[in-house]
Scaffold this motif. Structure first.
Motif, PDB file in Angstrom:
ATOM      1  N   SER A   4      44.337  37.530  33.914  1.00  0.00           N
ATOM      2  CA  SER A   4      44.354  36.212  34.421  1.00  0.00           C
ATOM      3  C   SER A   4      45.583  35.608  34.281  1.00  0.00           C
ATOM      4  CB  SER A   4      43.364  35.493  33.442  1.00  0.00           C
ATOM      5  OG  SER A   4      43.228  34.283  33.689  1.00  0.00           O
ATOM      6  N   PHE A  24      35.386  38.997  31.717  1.00  0.00           N
ATOM      7  CA  PHE A  24      35.846  37.560  31.774  1.00  0.00           C
ATOM      8  C   PHE A  24      35.049  36.691  30.685  1.00  0.00           C
ATOM      9  CE2 PHE A  24      35.988  39.031  35.918  1.00  0.00           C
ATOM     10  CZ  PHE A  24      37.238  38.661  36.690  1.00  0.00           C
ATOM     11  N   GLU A  50      37.266  37.730  39.798  1.00  0.00           N
ATOM     12  CA  GLU A  50      37.123  36.291  39.577  1.00  0.00           C
ATOM     13  C   GLU A  50      36.642  35.141  40.340  1.00  0.00           C
ATOM     14  OE1 GLU A  50      40.667  34.096  37.593  1.00  0.00           O
ATOM     15  OE2 GLU A  50      40.820  33.459  39.461  1.00  0.00           O
TER      16      GLU A  50
END
Length: 533
Positions: A418, A375, A524
């Motif tokens: 994402s 990320f 996430e």
């Protein structure tokens, strides 16, 4: 009959933040004229920077409404001097920067209906606005009003379910509430409230143009399923607000003939029709000619995702609007702040500042990256609201670093996982025949697009969207003439230039990324819990 169609022209205007643009197309969708007016340089008397006024609090951002009026005067005069034949225009439509609002003062409707063709629009309308500087999409000064609206609606998720979005400072309902609270005299003298899109349509119509469903769903006021104003939201903003807004209409509606002002001053035909104007994002969806199941991904400084969806699930991030080219469908929009600048940082650190070496790293690493996931939120992300760099090995253990090649693929796969995750949460699903339309600077990199194709398990096409809002408006003008007879937008726009196929998914892509997406979603949530204040 064909010859008559060939002679016909269709105009699409775009009242954007920094300029007013126009595109003219013929019946075969060929662009035959383009023109524009740059606000800062060509209308310096309004003293805008980037088309706006940024106020002392840095939160309040407005644009002078008379600047937009004068820009239209100037643009049409430019077209006339260039020899443009307005008499050939059968229909026109347009778009406006979303979320901007225009407050017409009492008596403005009468003024619009009796415009003197011997005078400029700016002279004629200089006393027609109760608020001279219009709130625009960059404004973020209405947080108090947002909180009040969400409370009245029963919470952020409930408001999103009704209107397609949680409360945003730039959204028109909250801006109206702020004007009512801070400028009561101007609000009391207001006869009509328009969006920038319906304001522009009103100029051509010679009367108040209806707000269309699609742009109306960017106000925090419209029930996106019933396509009527939500009484709960209206009551939270102002009493009898529906009278100031008028009834919303389908985006393909013909609102009426062009005003006699334009017939007499510029030579428009009396039979020229004004099709409902919409927001710039919905108009871009039309310009890109998205179809059911399609997704458009703009790979720029920020990455933006446009979706065509049939069964929306509004969430706390992203926006769901009524679809501007299909009356029963929806479009969604997601924005991701960490786009090209983050890709450039990883290129510099892991690929010697070379896009060629960056592409080599993507080619030389396996789909799924051996289970490594990253990320990369260099700045506070919008979707999801998280910050920092977070790397996880195949056992979901957080690690401090990857090898350079793994880092490159981790970034690109993570960004596209994402995009897919949050698109699916809004109601997007990959169906047979679905396409990914890629635009923006990074769409020139074939290896990046190959990863995009694999993650979404769909072919990727590139498309030029440099004038997508204008083109979409011109296409919609043409569609408006035939929509009532049941002709679909895709039939009308079938002669437009086709996007170019650049990547197809590998055979194993679906198996790899369906599983990886589930892990990405769990990780996430861990990142969010870690970074949440």
């Amino acid at each position: 009959m064909a010859a008559a169609q060939d002679c016909s022209l269709f105009l699409g205007f775009d009242f954007s933040t920094q300029q007013l643009k126009v595109v003219a197309i013929d019946g075969n969708l060929n662009v035959v004229h383009q023109n524009n007016v740059q606000f800062d340089s060509e209308l310096p008397e309004f003293r805008t920077q980037g088309g706006v006024h940024i106020h002392a609090d840095r939160l309040t951002v407005t644009s002078p409404v008379l600047m937009w009026v004068q820009a239209l005067d100037l643009l049409l005069d430019k077209m006339k001097k260039a020899g443009f034949d307005f008499s050939r225009v059968r229909a026109l439509s347009g778009s406006g920067q979303q979320h901007g609002s225009v407050f017409w003062t009492r008596g403005a409707s009468e003024t619009l209906q009796h415009l003197d063709p011997d005078q400029d629009l700016k002279q004629l309308l200089q006393d027609s606005f109760s608020v001279l500087d219009s709130p625009v999409w960059m404004d973020s000064s209405s947080r108090r009003q947002c909180d009040a609206l969400q409370e009245a609606a029963g919470g952020a998720q409930r408001l999103a379910h009704i209107t397609g979005s949680t409360a945003y400072e730039r959204f028109t309902g909250n801006q109206i509430a702020k004007i009512r609270a801070t400028r009561p005299e101007e609000f009391q003298s207001t006869e009509r409230i328009s969006l920038v899109s319906s304001f522009a349509g009103s100029l051509f119509l010679g009367g108040y143009a209806a707000i269309d469903y699609s742009d109306g769903s960017g106000m925090n006021l419209l029930d996106i399923r019933s396509r009527t104003w939500s009484q709960i939201c209206l009551d939270a903003v102002a009493p009898q607000l529906d009278l100031l807004l008028g009834n919303p209409k389908p985006s393909s509606s013909i609102l009426g003939p062009v005003s006699s002002f334009f017939v007499q001053r510029y030579g428009f035909s009396q039979s020229c029709r004004v099709v409902a104007f919409t927001g710039d994002n919905p108009a871009s969806l039309a310009g890109m000619r998205l179809q059911q199941g399609d997704i458009a991904v703009s790979l720029g400084t920020s990455d933006t995702v446009f979706l065509w969806i049939e069964d929306p699930h509004p969430a706390l991030q992203g926006h769901v609007f009524c679809n501007p080219v299909s009356e029963h469908a929806f479009m969604a929009l997601l924005c991701f702040k960490n786009g090209s600048l983050t890709r450039e940082r990883i290129r510099n650190e892991c690929a010697g500042a070379s896009w060629e070496l960056f592409s080599d790293a993507l080619r030389d690493t396996p789909l799924g990256n051996g289970g490594n996931i990253g990320f990369y939120f260099d700045s506070m992300e919008i979707t999801p609201p998280a910050v920092g760099v977070h790397r996880f090995d195949p056992q979901d253990v957080q690690v401090s670093s990857f090898s350079p090649q793994v880092e490159v693929r981790s970034l690109v796969e993570g960004q596209f996982l994402s995009r897919r995750l949050h698109a699916e949460r809004l109601g997007y699903c990959i169906i047979p025949g679905a396409r990914v339309l890629a635009t923006g600077g990074a769409s020139s990199n074939k290896e990046i697009l190959q990863v995009l194709s694999d993650v979404f398990n769909a072919p990727v096409y590139t498309i030029d969207v440099s004038n997508s809002a204008c083109l979409g408006s011109a296409y919609r003008a043409l569609h408006g003439l035939s929509a009532e007879s049941g002709t679909s937008f895709s039939d009308v726009a079938k002669n437009a230039p086709e996007p170019q196929l650049v990547a197809t998914p590998h055979a194993e892509a679906q198996e790899v990324y369906d599983l990886l997406l589930q892990r990405y979603a769990r990780l996430e949530e861990r990142v969010l819990q870690k970074t949440r204040p």
